[in-house]
Write an enzyme that holds these catalytic residues in place. Structure first.
Site, mmCIF file in Angstrom:
data_model
loop_
_atom_site.group_PDB
_atom_site.id
_atom_site.type_symbol
_atom_site.label_atom_id
_atom_site.label_comp_id
_atom_site.label_asym_id
_atom_site.label_seq_id
_atom_site.Cartn_x
_atom_site.Cartn_y
_atom_site.Cartn_z
ATOM 1 N N CYS A 2 10.913 8.558 7.044
ATOM 2 C CA CYS A 2 11.558 9.843 6.295
ATOM 3 C C CYS A 2 11.418 9.716 4.868
ATOM 4 C CB CYS A 2 12.967 9.941 6.623
ATOM 5 S SG CYS A 2 13.626 10.068 8.430
ATOM 6 N N ARG A 27 4.083 8.241 4.499
ATOM 7 C CA ARG A 27 4.926 7.373 5.221
ATOM 8 C C ARG A 27 4.915 7.782 6.713
ATOM 9 N NH1 ARG A 27 7.955 4.851 1.335
ATOM 10 N NH2 ARG A 27 9.681 4.676 2.904
ATOM 11 N N TRP A 73 11.297 11.619 10.249
ATOM 12 C CA TRP A 73 10.965 10.916 11.191
ATOM 13 C C TRP A 73 11.884 10.969 12.290
ATOM 14 C CZ3 TRP A 73 6.258 8.196 12.147
ATOM 15 C CH2 TRP A 73 6.233 7.121 13.132
ATOM 16 N N ASN A 99 17.865 9.418 5.042
ATOM 17 C CA ASN A 99 16.956 8.524 5.663
ATOM 18 C C ASN A 99 17.724 7.547 6.208
ATOM 19 O OD1 ASN A 99 15.010 10.103 4.543
ATOM 20 N ND2 ASN A 99 14.289 8.347 3.053
ATOM 21 N N GLY A 100 17.344 6.980 7.274
ATOM 22 C CA GLY A 100 18.180 5.885 7.850
ATOM 23 C C GLY A 100 18.950 6.424 9.251
ATOM 24 N N GLU A 480 -5.348 -9.892 13.099
ATOM 25 C CA GLU A 480 -5.535 -8.825 12.076
ATOM 26 C C GLU A 480 -6.540 -7.856 12.458
ATOM 27 O OE1 GLU A 480 -3.484 -7.412 10.616
ATOM 28 O OE2 GLU A 480 -4.585 -6.206 8.916
ATOM 29 N N LYS A 484 -6.013 -3.846 13.228
ATOM 30 C CA LYS A 484 -6.549 -2.693 12.585
ATOM 31 C C LYS A 484 -7.280 -1.788 13.616
ATOM 32 C CE LYS A 484 -5.167 -2.670 9.360
ATOM 33 N NZ LYS A 484 -4.266 -3.681 9.283
ATOM 34 N N GLU A 487 -4.801 0.121 15.848
ATOM 35 C CA GLU A 487 -3.753 1.341 15.294
ATOM 36 C C GLU A 487 -4.524 2.355 14.554
ATOM 37 O OE1 GLU A 487 -1.314 -0.568 11.999
ATOM 38 O OE2 GLU A 487 -3.043 -1.679 11.217
ATOM 39 N N HIS A 503 -8.866 -19.646 29.996
ATOM 40 C CA HIS A 503 -7.681 -19.810 30.595
ATOM 41 C C HIS A 503 -7.057 -18.523 31.244
ATOM 42 C CE1 HIS A 503 -7.322 -23.981 29.619
ATOM 43 N NE2 HIS A 503 -7.676 -23.793 28.416
ATOM 44 N N LYS A 600 4.279 4.210 7.692
ATOM 45 C CA LYS A 600 3.915 3.421 6.577
ATOM 46 C C LYS A 600 5.137 2.290 6.180
ATOM 47 C CE LYS A 600 1.451 1.335 3.378
ATOM 48 N NZ LYS A 600 0.321 0.506 3.964
HETATM 49 C C1 F6R Z 1 -0.383 -2.723 9.970
HETATM 50 C C2 F6R Z 1 0.980 -2.227 9.334
HETATM 51 C C3 F6R Z 1 1.993 -2.780 9.791
HETATM 52 C C4 F6R Z 1 2.675 -3.764 8.550
HETATM 53 C C5 F6R Z 1 4.311 -3.787 9.185
HETATM 54 C C6 F6R Z 1 5.026 -4.672 7.816
HETATM 55 O O1 F6R Z 1 -1.656 -1.975 9.173
HETATM 56 O O2 F6R Z 1 0.685 -1.796 8.193
HETATM 57 O O3 F6R Z 1 1.910 -3.644 10.786
HETATM 58 O O4 F6R Z 1 2.277 -4.499 8.329
HETATM 59 O O5 F6R Z 1 4.966 -2.708 9.542
HETATM 60 O O6 F6R Z 1 5.086 -3.609 6.773
HETATM 61 P P1 F6R Z 1 5.546 -4.124 5.371
HETATM 62 O O7 F6R Z 1 4.476 -5.226 4.783
HETATM 63 O O8 F6R Z 1 5.592 -3.070 4.464
HETATM 64 O O9 F6R Z 1 6.727 -4.968 5.564
#
Ligand code: F6R
Length: 605
Positions: A2, A27, A73, A99-100, A480, A484, A487, A503, A600
């Site tokens: 949000c 976000r 959100w 928000n929250g 990672e 990527k 997602e 295994h 985000k």
């Molecule tokens: C993946 C991604 C998420 C963040 C995670 C932590 O591309 O962006 O997995 O890494 O939500 O977010 P931060 O780093 O903001 O604590």
């Protein structure tokens, strides 16, 4: 997640509110709305869907020199027009954006309903609008304080009242609120992205703090009405930092930002004289650093994966036992906190609720936490005992790229520092410094191979599933890489240590399942080659990411990166995997910057 925007000034604030909401779109959200006060009348317009759709249907009469706005959100109640914020009281006098999550919303709602209040929405936020409208108190701020004293949970909140048309009252408890100081006008937001086009003078509220904001200024105070004297600070972020820079997607721009972002992380931190790093925010002296016996890294998602790579770096370079754990698990398993362990919290946004919760859990038990954070002034940056800022610049795309790479770079600086107060010799220190200095140009070299990577992405994009494998330093890179791909392209991807293939997962290898193997020329090369043979023998398609072609025609495609110092290999090996995921997502027509169901910064649990 949000977003909140607010304006109070002399001109119509609605254009600012809409522009601010658009700045917060990155976000993630499902609906949007605006409330404006003019001549003592409050008008609200809100709708499920994109900000643009809501703005296109905005009636002209929703205008005025004071307003609040929101991107939602969904938490309590599904995305819908009525559940969108702002929420108003029964008379349509008080409007609230939030928000929250209000944890005791059900109890408060039942009490209000028993008192005859009819609710218009399913949300927890509407409770606050009714509580403020029914509270006693001379000033709006007194009524907001009275309402919030009944509320349990996390909030960043903005409230306006048509009968007091010169002020917004905002409050923060676990969800960020920032004020922007203008000239005869004031701005309010949950993220500086919404206001840096108008001002760089900002005030970050602390948890438990409120502010009354008028066109001419602000006053901050606590829930107990104690004044807190806050002054504005200047942020070195401008609106340009939030532009796409001519690229089709923020994600591509941010992948391309990485040479400069890594320079930002390294700037002023390499000390050739003593072959070490200088970390001003560390605030731990050499004697205390030598007393550290372990390092424990906490973060979520990609931040956690960067922590696995960071732990390996620290263990290798500084010879200190180190490991990483998802902050979301750590905070709830009653962890034993060891005074001789340095805890490191990693977060791009600095607002991830689980990571902040883990920091608080460590500190509550007397532990010391170092933050590795990108967003200056964020909650985790302020909560941690000391810190290393990434200086990567704003990361807008939901999927992390440059912050991830800069976090690995920050871990290399930390490992070097910890190593040099222990047994790492000056020769190795100098070698690592040279390796770090070479990184930005080497990242450029990888970026120049984009066309080839895009072609390979086109060949794997139609797979329904993919494996990523790597060993030791290569394993977090594989994790990672899989993250990527899944997602942003929605292709199912799983990462395994290459040693674990036989295994279990080997059973899944068929010509339809591509394996992306991270195979640097390191001490694991020979062992990795045999894993590649096992995949090839079963007809599996192989994409190898490394320093050279593994030979024997085993790889269908090879993505090359320049040689670095072996400890720094994971930094460069991650870059082709970002481009691979990006081009697979583009080939599949995905919403690259705002993948479905993701936000985000995850400020709720
Ligand atoms: C993946 C991604 C998420 C963040 C995670 C932590 O591309 O962006 O997995 O890494 O939500 O977010 P931060 O780093 O903001 O604590």
């Amino acid at each position: 997640m949000c977003g909140i925007v607010g304006y109070v000034g002399k001109q119509d604030g609605v254009p600012f509110l809409l522009e601010g909401l658009q700045r917060l779109e990155y976000r993630g959200y499902d609906s949007a709305g605006v409330a404006a006060v003019k001549n003592g009348t409050l008008r609200v317009h809100k709708a499920e869907g994109r900000v643009r759709g809501m703005a296109d249907t905005l009636p002209k009469r929703v205008a005025g020199p004071l307003g609040i706005a929101h991107t939602r959100w969904a938490t309590h109640g599904p995305p819908s027009d009525v559940n969108s914020h702002p929420h108003v009281d029964t008379e349509g006098r008080v409007a609230v954006v939030h928000n929250g999550i209000i944890e005791n919303a059900a109890v408060l709602r039942a009490a209000l309903e028993a008192d005859g209040v009819v609710f218009a929405s399913d949300t927890d936020t509407e409770v606050v609008a009714h509580l403020v409208a029914r509270a006693d108190g001379e000033e709006l701020e007194d009524r907001v304080r009275a309402a919030l004293r009944q509320v349990e949970g996390a909030y960043g909140i903005a409230v306006c009242d048509a009968t007091v048309p010169d002020r917004i009252v905002v409050a923060r408890n676990g969800s960020p609120v920032v004020l922007g100081v203008g000239n005869g006008e004031m701005f309010v937001a949950s993220d500086i992205a919404a206001l840096v086009r108008h001002t760089q003078q900002v005030v970050f509220l602390e948890d438990g703090e409120l502010a009354t904001v008028t066109a001419d200024g602000f006053r901050t105070f606590t829930l107990d009405a104690q004044t807190t004297n806050k002054t504005a600070t200047e942020v070195d972020v401008t609106d340009d930092d939030y532009s796409r820079g001519g690229h089709a997607h923020y994600l591509r721009k941010e992948i391309g930002d990485q040479p400069e972002a890594v320079r930002g992380t390294l700037r002023g931190r390499l000390d050739h004289r003593f072959a070490t790093s200088r970390l001003g925010g560390l605030e731990i002296n050499a004697r205390e650093l030598r007393a550290i016996r372990r390092v424990k890294i906490l973060g979520c998602g990609s931040a956690y994966y960067s922590g696995i790579a960071g732990a390996h770096l620290i263990e290798t370079v500084a010879r200190l036992p180190a490991d990483a754990e998802p902050a979301s698990e750590f905070r709830y398993r009653s962890p034993v906190i060891d005074p001789e362990t340095l805890y490191v919290a990693v977060s791009q946004s600095g607002e991830t609720a689980d990571t902040l919760g883990a920091v608080q859990e460590v500190q509550r038990k007397g532990g010391r936490v170092l933050g590795i954070v990108n967003v200056v002034g964020s909650s985790i940056a302020r909560a941690t005992d000391s810190g290393i800022y990434l200086h990567a610049g704003p990361e807008v795309s939901v999927a992390s790229t440059k912050a991830y790479t800069c976090t690995l770079t920050a871990f290399a600086l930390l490992a070097l520092h910890l190593g040099r107060v222990r047994d790492l010799g000056p020769g190795d220190g100098e070698r690592l410094i040279a390796g770090l200095e070479a990184l930005p140009a080497q990242i450029e070299e990888v970026l120049e191979t984009e066309e080839h990577i895009a072609a390979v992405a086109g060949r794997i994009a139609d797979a329904t599933s993919a494996f990523f494998i790597g060993r030791v330093a290569g394993f977090p890179v594989a994790l990672e890489g899989a993250q990527k791909l899944k997602e942003i392209s929605y292709v199912h991807a799983e990462a395994y240590p290459a040693s674990e293939l036989k295994h279990g997962p080997l059973a899944l290898i068929t010509p339809d399942l591509p394996t992306i193997a991270v195979v640097p020329d390191d001490q694991m090369l020979e062992k990795n080659r045999s894993a590649l043979q096992q995949v090839a023998a079963r007809g599996g398609r192989l994409v190898v990411v490394g320093h050279s072609d593994p030979g024997d025609g085993v790889a269908d495609d090879v993505l090359l990166v320049p040689r670095s110092e072996p400890e720094l290999d994971p930094i460069l090996l991650g870059i082709p995997l970002q481009l691979l995921a990006y081009h697979a997502a583009v080939a599949l027509g995905r919403d690259v910057d705002q993948p479905r169901n993701l936000a985000k910064s995850v400020t709720v649990e």
